[in-house]
Design an enzyme around this catalytic site. Structure first.
Site, PDB file in Angstrom:
ATOM      1  N   ASN A  89       2.505  -4.690   1.061  1.00  0.00           N
ATOM      2  CA  ASN A  89       2.200  -4.241   2.418  1.00  0.00           C
ATOM      3  C   ASN A  89       3.444  -4.060   3.288  1.00  0.00           C
ATOM      4  O   ASN A  89       3.417  -3.254   4.218  1.00  0.00           O
ATOM      5  CB  ASN A  89       1.247  -5.274   3.052  1.00  0.00           C
ATOM      6  CG  ASN A  89       1.244  -5.193   4.564  1.00  0.00           C
ATOM      7  OD1 ASN A  89       0.583  -4.334   5.149  1.00  0.00           O
ATOM      8  ND2 ASN A  89       2.009  -6.074   5.210  1.00  0.00           N
ATOM      9  N   TYR A 159       9.482   8.473   6.646  1.00  0.00           N
ATOM     10  CA  TYR A 159       8.285   7.625   6.508  1.00  0.00           C
ATOM     11  C   TYR A 159       7.202   8.377   5.726  1.00  0.00           C
ATOM     12  O   TYR A 159       6.591   7.839   4.797  1.00  0.00           O
ATOM     13  CB  TYR A 159       7.778   7.242   7.905  1.00  0.00           C
ATOM     14  CG  TYR A 159       6.581   6.312   7.910  1.00  0.00           C
ATOM     15  CD1 TYR A 159       6.742   4.939   7.769  1.00  0.00           C
ATOM     16  CD2 TYR A 159       5.281   6.812   8.055  1.00  0.00           C
ATOM     17  CE1 TYR A 159       5.647   4.090   7.773  1.00  0.00           C
ATOM     18  CE2 TYR A 159       4.184   5.969   8.061  1.00  0.00           C
ATOM     19  CZ  TYR A 159       4.372   4.602   7.926  1.00  0.00           C
ATOM     20  OH  TYR A 159       3.278   3.768   7.910  1.00  0.00           O
ATOM     21  N   LYS A 163       5.665   7.249   2.065  1.00  0.00           N
ATOM     22  CA  LYS A 163       4.255   6.898   1.854  1.00  0.00           C
ATOM     23  C   LYS A 163       3.588   7.844   0.832  1.00  0.00           C
ATOM     24  O   LYS A 163       2.707   7.411   0.082  1.00  0.00           O
ATOM     25  CB  LYS A 163       3.505   6.898   3.188  1.00  0.00           C
ATOM     26  CG  LYS A 163       3.971   5.782   4.141  1.00  0.00           C
ATOM     27  CD  LYS A 163       3.747   4.383   3.573  1.00  0.00           C
ATOM     28  CE  LYS A 163       4.062   3.282   4.560  1.00  0.00           C
ATOM     29  NZ  LYS A 163       3.791   1.925   4.041  1.00  0.00           N
TER      30      LYS A 163
END
Ligand SMILES: NC(=O)c1ccc[n+]([C@@H]2O[C@H](COP(=O)([O-])OP(=O)(O)OC[C@H]3O[C@@H](n4cnc5c(N)ncnc54)[C@H](O)[C@@H]3O)[C@@H](O)[C@H]2O)c1
Length: 252
Positions: A89, A159, A163
């Protein structure tokens, strides 16, 4: 209790979504290894679990360091006997410069740190965790991706790339280890009310709330419920999946 007698490792469990996941795992009976680079936050999560009668220990980890990922898994197996569940996470939304920039203006330093933590960090995690899960006879891994694994917004190119990569790693690991009893899935949070949004101005946050049809930020606990399900035996036929928890963001 859905996770009785299981041991779970959660990275980035000292804050926000990771803390909510660690609390949900402990509530369902798991022993939890709370791993974070922020010792105060991590120990705070352990304190919250202990005060509600659960079992947890804190492990300092920088997920971008492969040897620290191995150490976290070693701690889990030494202290609790085996590792059955891992949740990758930990993540950052911005590089060391602290600013959001269009791709051509992104510094190499910002790019590298985003990829090191958000993408390589998940790879180093999988590399350390999978052998332990195999040794335990199988288990489940959930990677916390983002809606930005399937979409893009301006100013967050590194980012978005990181992801999308997490989703690729999730699928690659799922197809390789499915036959050996290890399930690997990803969740895709929309905009969730955690400290990661702290750099956003009030005006930006108002815009962000309007980006999802539900019209509000999500709560960390709403992500934790999806992670809990994917980690439990209730999701025994689920692997290689991507589950948005996003107030409808991706449906538009
Ligand atoms: N909050 C959102 O809107 C949102 C949306 C989509 C995805 N996510 C993802 O959810 C995950 C958790 O984010 P959050 O919103 O809870 O943020 P947060 O900032 O509240 O928590 C992130 C945690 O990760 C830890 N961390 C950061 N870098 C680390 C490293 N190198 N090694 C170990 N730990 C590290 C931090 O110390 C912190 O405790 C991240 O992967 C983030 O990308 C968040």
């Amino acid at each position: 209790m859905q996770l009785k007698d299981k041991t779970a490792l959660v990275t980035g469990a000292g804050s926000g979504i990771g803390r909510a996941i660690a609390l949900a795992f402990a509530r369902e009976g798991a022993n939890v290894v709370v791993a974070d680079v922020n010792d105060e936050g991590g120990q705070g999560t352990v304190g919250l679990i202990a005060s509600s009668g659960g079992k947890a220990i804190y492990q300092h980890i920088d997920v971008s360091r492969p040897e620290e990922q191995l150490a976290a898994v070693a701690t889990a197996t030494q202290v609790f006997g085996a590792l059955h569940i891992a949740c990758n996470n930990a993540g950052i939304s911005i590089g060391p410069s602290g600013s959001y920039q269009s791709l051509a203006d992104v510094s190499l330093e910002d790019w590298s740190r985003l990829i090191d933590v958000n993408l390589s960090g998940v790879f180093y995690g999988l590399r350390a965790q999978i052998p332990a899960l195999l040794k335990a006879g199988g288990g489940a891994i959930v990677n916390v991706a983002s809606v930005m694994a399937q979409a893009a917004r301006p100013g967050i190119g590194p980012y978005v790339a990181s992801k999308h990569g997490v989703l690729g790693l999730t699928r690659a690991a799922a197809v390789e280890y499915a036959s050996q009893g290890v399930r690997v899935n990803a969740v895709g949070p929309g905009y969730i009310d955690t400290p990661i949004l702290s750099r956003r101005t009030a005006a930006e946050l108002n815009v962000i709330k309007g980006l999802s049809p539900i019209g509000r930020l999500g709560r960390p606990e709403e992500i934790a419920e999806a992670v809990l399900w994917l980690s439990s035996e209730r999701a025994s036929f689920v692997t290689g999946g991507y589950y948005p928890v996003d107030g409808g963001f991706l449906a538009q």
